[in-house]
Design a protein around this motif. Structure first.
Motif, short mmCIF file in Angstrom:
data_model
loop_
_atom_site.label_atom_id
_atom_site.label_comp_id
_atom_site.label_asym_id
_atom_site.label_seq_id
_atom_site.Cartn_x
_atom_site.Cartn_y
_atom_site.Cartn_z
N UNK A 86 0.94 -1.22 0.04
CA UNK A 86 0.17 0.02 -0.06
C UNK A 86 0.82 1.33 0.03
N UNK A 87 0.25 2.31 -0.58
CA UNK A 87 1.03 3.65 -0.44
C UNK A 87 0.24 4.59 0.17
N UNK A 88 0.71 5.50 1.12
CA UNK A 88 0.08 6.76 1.57
C UNK A 88 0.40 7.79 0.92
N UNK A 89 -0.52 8.70 0.47
CA UNK A 89 -0.14 9.77 -0.08
C UNK A 89 -1.28 10.91 0.20
N UNK A 95 -3.58 1.25 -3.42
CA UNK A 95 -3.02 0.28 -3.59
C UNK A 95 -1.68 0.16 -4.71
N UNK A 96 -0.66 -0.57 -4.52
CA UNK A 96 0.27 -0.56 -5.42
C UNK A 96 0.52 -1.81 -6.00
N UNK A 97 1.14 -2.34 -7.25
CA UNK A 97 1.27 -1.29 -8.29
C UNK A 97 0.09 -0.48 -8.63
N UNK A 98 0.23 0.65 -9.15
CA UNK A 98 -1.02 1.34 -9.77
C UNK A 98 -2.03 0.32 -10.60
N UNK A 99 -3.18 0.28 -10.12
CA UNK A 99 -4.04 -0.77 -10.79
C UNK A 99 -5.51 0.17 -11.00
N UNK A 148 3.65 12.63 -9.46
CA UNK A 148 3.65 13.20 -8.20
C UNK A 148 3.22 12.42 -6.87
N UNK A 149 2.23 11.73 -7.06
CA UNK A 149 1.28 11.29 -6.19
C UNK A 149 2.38 9.98 -5.61
N UNK A 150 2.77 9.10 -6.60
CA UNK A 150 3.51 7.67 -6.30
C UNK A 150 4.67 7.47 -6.50
N UNK A 151 5.45 8.53 -7.29
CA UNK A 151 6.57 8.25 -7.69
C UNK A 151 7.55 9.56 -7.31
N UNK A 280 10.85 6.04 3.79
CA UNK A 280 10.30 5.60 2.69
C UNK A 280 9.11 4.62 3.00
N UNK A 281 9.14 3.74 3.90
CA UNK A 281 8.20 2.82 4.20
C UNK A 281 8.16 2.36 5.38
N UNK A 282 7.04 1.35 5.76
CA UNK A 282 7.00 0.75 7.28
C UNK A 282 6.97 -0.58 6.98
N UNK A 283 7.62 -1.36 7.44
CA UNK A 283 7.39 -2.98 7.27
C UNK A 283 7.17 -3.65 8.69
N UNK A 284 6.07 -4.47 8.57
CA UNK A 284 5.64 -5.15 10.04
C UNK A 284 5.95 -6.54 9.71
#
Length: 369
Positions: A86-89, A95-99, A148-151, A280-284
């Motif tokens: 997932x991506x927070x913006x 959801x990623x990849x962009x779908x 701009x949003x995802x990249x 850049x990200x959080x992994x759990x």
């Protein structure tokens, strides 16, 4: 008797060692600078929660290569696993990849696949016929808003430079799916070792003709390379030549560890695309083993930075200046006999696990002493 030296106990070195050890006339010595085998794929149990940790960041084994898939399963049971990132913006989660779901959510639409294809095609900058960099490649395919949003922000944080400084080849194909498939990978075979990745390396290197020396830094001048029949080198290319043409640039990552009760974010990996958020990200990590039950959780905020002398290099930047240096180092490599350079660091290119394994298997197949 054939004597081999292998520098590095990651996938490249371990596959070479495992294959060579099938011949009882081969004696293999592995030098590993760290205090463990497995390279960046090393996993271990967290002492507090007993959750299996991907110590150097998330690793999901995925490939289209059936030979590699069958090979790795000799050493572990790979549990099926789908990585749904997932991506927070701007306080929204996508959801990623962009779908198709991402597109409809982002633009507030209810497009079907064909409508979405036409819509996205209309967003792309058609004036860019031959993209010369990452930014132009993205704008050509998906337009400014999605870029701009995802990249943009994520890429700038990850690589430490403007995306226009990066090569277009990083975005090799259209990063959009026109269906609701949110599997991060498009490969045929995907899974995670049931007991973690370290077990794979332990089994690979469990041979009487393999000797592993941990906490041992390889310095070419300190070892009589000529006493070995062949050397397989998987360390940094520039380090082998004592940085005579300068250092090749890498990005590295570091992690901020946190504990919580229950479930912290409900997903294994969530990216943070806003440039204003420093990580850049959080992994759990409990979500990488959904077949296990844990009452507590551990998660890591991941940050990216330039690789300094004491850091572990992760991602080769391959900027123009790097490629000039790389060419000089490759000329030096061609002058050497009885030394094979392989793997991500020794060839200075980004490689996934399955690429590394496939390369090592091919090298052994074609190797003659």
């Amino acid at each position: 008797m054939n004597n081999f030296l292998i520098v590095g106990a990651g996938f490249s070195g371990s596959v070479i060692a495992e294959q060579l050890a099938k011949n009882p006339n081969n004696q293999i010595t592995i030098l590993e600078e760290r205090n463990h085998i497995g390279g960046n794929c090393y996993t271990e149990r967290d002492s507090k929660t007993n959750i299996m940790l991907h110590v150097y960041g998330p690793h999901i084994f995925n490939t289209d290569n059936i030979e590699v898939w069958n090979y790795i399963q000799q050493f572990t049971e790979l549990k099926p696993y789908t990585n749904r990132v997932k991506s927070v913006y701007k306080d929204n989660i996508y959801s990623l990849p962009i779908n198709l779901h991402t597109i409809n959510q982002f633009f507030g639409k209810t497009l079907n696949p064909e409508e979405a294809k036409e819509f996205i095609a209309g967003l792309g900058d058609q004036s860019i016929n031959d993209p010369q960099n990452f930014e132009e490649q993205a704008l050509r395919f998906i337009g400014n808003d999605l870029y701009k949003a995802f990249f943009y922000g994520y890429t700038k944080k990850q690589w430490g430079c403007e995306p226009k400084e990066l090569p277009a080849s990083i975005l090799k194909r259209l990063p959009v799916r026109f269906n609701y498939n949110d599997n991060y990978y498009s490969t045929s075979f995907q899974g995670i070792p049931i007991n973690g990745f370290t077990e794979i390396f332990e089994k690979m290197l469990n041979s009487p003709n393999i000797k592993v020396k941990l906490n041992t830094k390889f310095i070419p001048t300190d070892y009589q390379i000529s006493t070995y029949d062949h050397v397989f080198y998987t360390g940094p290319l520039d380090a082998f030549f004592n940085f005579k043409y300068g250092r090749l640039s890498y990005r590295t990552v570091y992690f901020e560890k946190n504990y919580a009760k229950g479930d912290y974010q409900g997903n294994a990996v969530i990216n943070y695309a806003d440039e204003s958020i420093p990580y850049t990200r959080i992994h759990e990590h409990k979500h990488f083993t959904p077949w296990e039950i844990h009452d507590e959780t551990i998660y890591f905020k991941e940050y990216s930075k330039e690789t300094e002398i004491t850091d572990t290099p992760y991602y080769p930047k391959r900027l123009k200046e790097d490629l000039k240096k790389l060419e000089l180092y490759q000329t030096e490599v061609q002058k050497l006999n009885n030394i094979t350079f392989l793997g991500r660091l020794a060839t200075y290119r980004y490689m996934d696990m399955h690429h590394v394994i496939a390369e090592a298997l091919d090298i052994v197949k074609n190797f003659t002493i």
